[in-house]
Design a protein around this motif. Structure first.
Motif, PDB file in Angstrom:
ATOM      1  N   LEU A  37       0.832  -1.208   0.000  1.00 60.01           N
ATOM      2  CA  LEU A  37       0.000   0.000   0.000  1.00 60.01           C
ATOM      3  C   LEU A  37       0.863   1.253   0.000  1.00 60.01           C
ATOM      4  N   ASN A  38       1.945   1.216   0.755  1.00 60.19           N
ATOM      5  CA  ASN A  38       2.863   2.352   0.792  1.00 60.19           C
ATOM      6  C   ASN A  38       3.493   2.595  -0.570  1.00 60.19           C
ATOM      7  N   GLN A  39       3.877   1.510  -1.238  1.00 63.99           N
ATOM      8  CA  GLN A  39       4.587   1.616  -2.509  1.00 63.99           C
ATOM      9  C   GLN A  39       3.702   2.127  -3.645  1.00 63.99           C
ATOM     10  N   ILE A  40       2.410   1.867  -3.576  1.00 61.76           N
ATOM     11  CA  ILE A  40       1.533   2.283  -4.676  1.00 61.76           C
ATOM     12  C   ILE A  40       0.848   3.613  -4.403  1.00 61.76           C
ATOM     13  N   SER A  41       1.097   4.232  -3.256  1.00 65.89           N
ATOM     14  CA  SER A  41       0.332   5.421  -2.862  1.00 65.89           C
ATOM     15  C   SER A  41       0.552   6.603  -3.798  1.00 65.89           C
ATOM     16  N   VAL A  69      -0.527   6.891   2.633  1.00 68.36           N
ATOM     17  CA  VAL A  69      -1.581   5.936   2.298  1.00 68.36           C
ATOM     18  C   VAL A  69      -2.954   6.568   2.525  1.00 68.36           C
ATOM     19  N   ILE A  70      -3.075   7.349   3.599  1.00 71.06           N
ATOM     20  CA  ILE A  70      -4.340   8.034   3.890  1.00 71.06           C
ATOM     21  C   ILE A  70      -4.665   9.049   2.798  1.00 71.06           C
ATOM     22  N   VAL A  71      -3.654   9.792   2.348  1.00 68.98           N
ATOM     23  CA  VAL A  71      -3.866  10.769   1.279  1.00 68.98           C
ATOM     24  C   VAL A  71      -4.321  10.060   0.008  1.00 68.98           C
ATOM     25  N   ALA A  72      -3.649   8.961  -0.345  1.00 71.75           N
ATOM     26  CA  ALA A  72      -4.024   8.212  -1.551  1.00 71.75           C
ATOM     27  C   ALA A  72      -5.444   7.670  -1.438  1.00 71.75           C
ATOM     28  N   VAL A 108      -0.144  17.224  -6.396  1.00 68.31           N
ATOM     29  CA  VAL A 108      -0.171  16.737  -5.009  1.00 68.31           C
ATOM     30  C   VAL A 108       0.735  15.517  -4.861  1.00 68.31           C
ATOM     31  N   ALA A 109       0.679  14.608  -5.827  1.00 70.64           N
ATOM     32  CA  ALA A 109       1.557  13.435  -5.790  1.00 70.64           C
ATOM     33  C   ALA A 109       3.019  13.849  -5.806  1.00 70.64           C
TER      34      ALA A 109
END
Length: 344
Positions: free
Chosen positions: A60-64, A191-194, A248-249
């Motif tokens: 999840l971290n890697q794809i955020s 992750v929360i932002v994504a 943002v990303a």
């Protein structure tokens, strides 16, 4: 047997045929999900360290960062357009926010660092401006989105080169640093932002008039115009949304990576497009959505992470990712032809 029931038997297809028709009509949605299940099972068997809660967090971290970009790109592709500038806009925005918060004299115009909020606002203004140029070129001048965003890719790269001149910027505003590096309990803020972007993107597409217009424009542009939809405005809006998501990303990504430098996000262009297409959103527009993009993100995340766990050659990893994307494109085209045949 009555004449009515006999006629019904002749007109209604067998249950097996109805099932096949249903499966074919949803091929672009079913295939990515089956692929995801296959990858999860395969890597769980191949590597004991893959199927762990910690590794799920890693995926999840890697794809955020890719997920944030992919939200905007989903809107663009749903309108049957393309945005090749997402990675370049992300890089330019990330460098702008770092450039104006550095303490070195070369890193700001007035030799005075801007307050954190001012640097963030300036970076957001940059990505909106770049998206606005894309929108103007596509909707007003009539440049195909492929060519327009390809030019913007170069413009964004030029902005990056002009600002950092081959150097590396490290400082970012505290708020951005928090989003990119810290966590709320066990869940990283990135992750929360994504997840927030994916949720809002889905709600807008499914439950707002603008979302319906996006599908209408992608499904049949001429019919949308006859229905009173301002097609130009919708396309301009999705181009700006794509640039805003990329911006943002880029800002969060700079904090996540710990530095801002040229070409930092170059690989994210293919990743973001792959996530949308592999997930089943139609390249011809009008079909798909954020749910498909989430599945595509998970497919790519599981694939990349799983290949690392089985220590496969890095060059072979690139080849496998390319083959997965090619397979998704073939399924996308095939599904489109099946729908066209069913309509005829």
């Amino acid at each position: 047997m009555s004449a009515q029931s006999a006629a019904s038997d002749k007109t209604d297809p067998p249950k097996s045929s109805r099932t096949m028709i249903w499966l074919r009509s949803r091929l672009s949605n079913i295939a990515p999900f089956i692929t995801l299940l296959f990858l999860v099972v395969f890597f769980s068997i191949a590597s004991p360290s893959f199927a762990t809660l910690d590794n799920v967090g890693n995926i999840l971290n890697q794809i955020s960062i890719t997920a944030i970009m992919a939200v905007g790109l989903t809107y663009v592709i749903l309108c049957a357009e393309i945005d090749l500038s997402v990675a370049s806009v992300a890089n330019a925005t990330g460098i702008v926010v770092a450039y104006f918060t550095l303490q070195d004299s070369y890193a700001n115009i007035a030799n005075v660092p801007l307050p954190g909020y001012a640097a963030i606002l300036l970076a957001l203004l940059t990505c909106f401006l770049l998206g606005g140029v894309n929108a103007f070129g596509v909707t007003r001048i009539g440049i195909p989105s492929f060519i327009m965003t390809l030019a913007m890719l170069q413009i964004g790269a030029g902005i990056c080169a002009m600002l950092v001149r081959g150097q590396i910027a490290y400082a970012v505003p505290p708020f951005i640093a928090t989003l990119g590096q810290k966590a709320l309990g066990p869940i990283p803020y990135v992750v929360i932002v994504a997840a927030t972007f994916l949720l809002v993107g889905h709600l807008v597409l499914q439950y707002t008039r603008f979302g319906r217009y996006v599908y209408m424009v992608g499904g049949n542009r001429e019919a949308a115009e006859y229905s009173g939809v301002n097609v130009r405005l919708v396309i301009a809006s999705v181009m700006i949304i794509s640039a805003a998501c990329s911006g943002v990303a880029g800002m969060v990504g700079v904090a996540y990576f710990g530095s801002a430098q040229q070409n930092e996000f170059d690989s994210y262009l293919l990743d973001a497009i792959s996530a949308v297409v592999v997930g089943g959103t139609s390249l011809f527009g009008g079909r798909g959505g954020i749910g498909n993009t989430i599945v595509g993100l998970l497919v790519l995340g599981v694939l990349n992470n799983g290949l690392d766990h089985i220590n496969i050659d890095s060059f072979l990893k690139i080849l496998i990712r390319g083959l997965i994307l090619l397979a998704a494109l073939v399924i996308n085209i095939y599904a489109q032809r099946l729908r066209a045949n069913q309509m005829n």
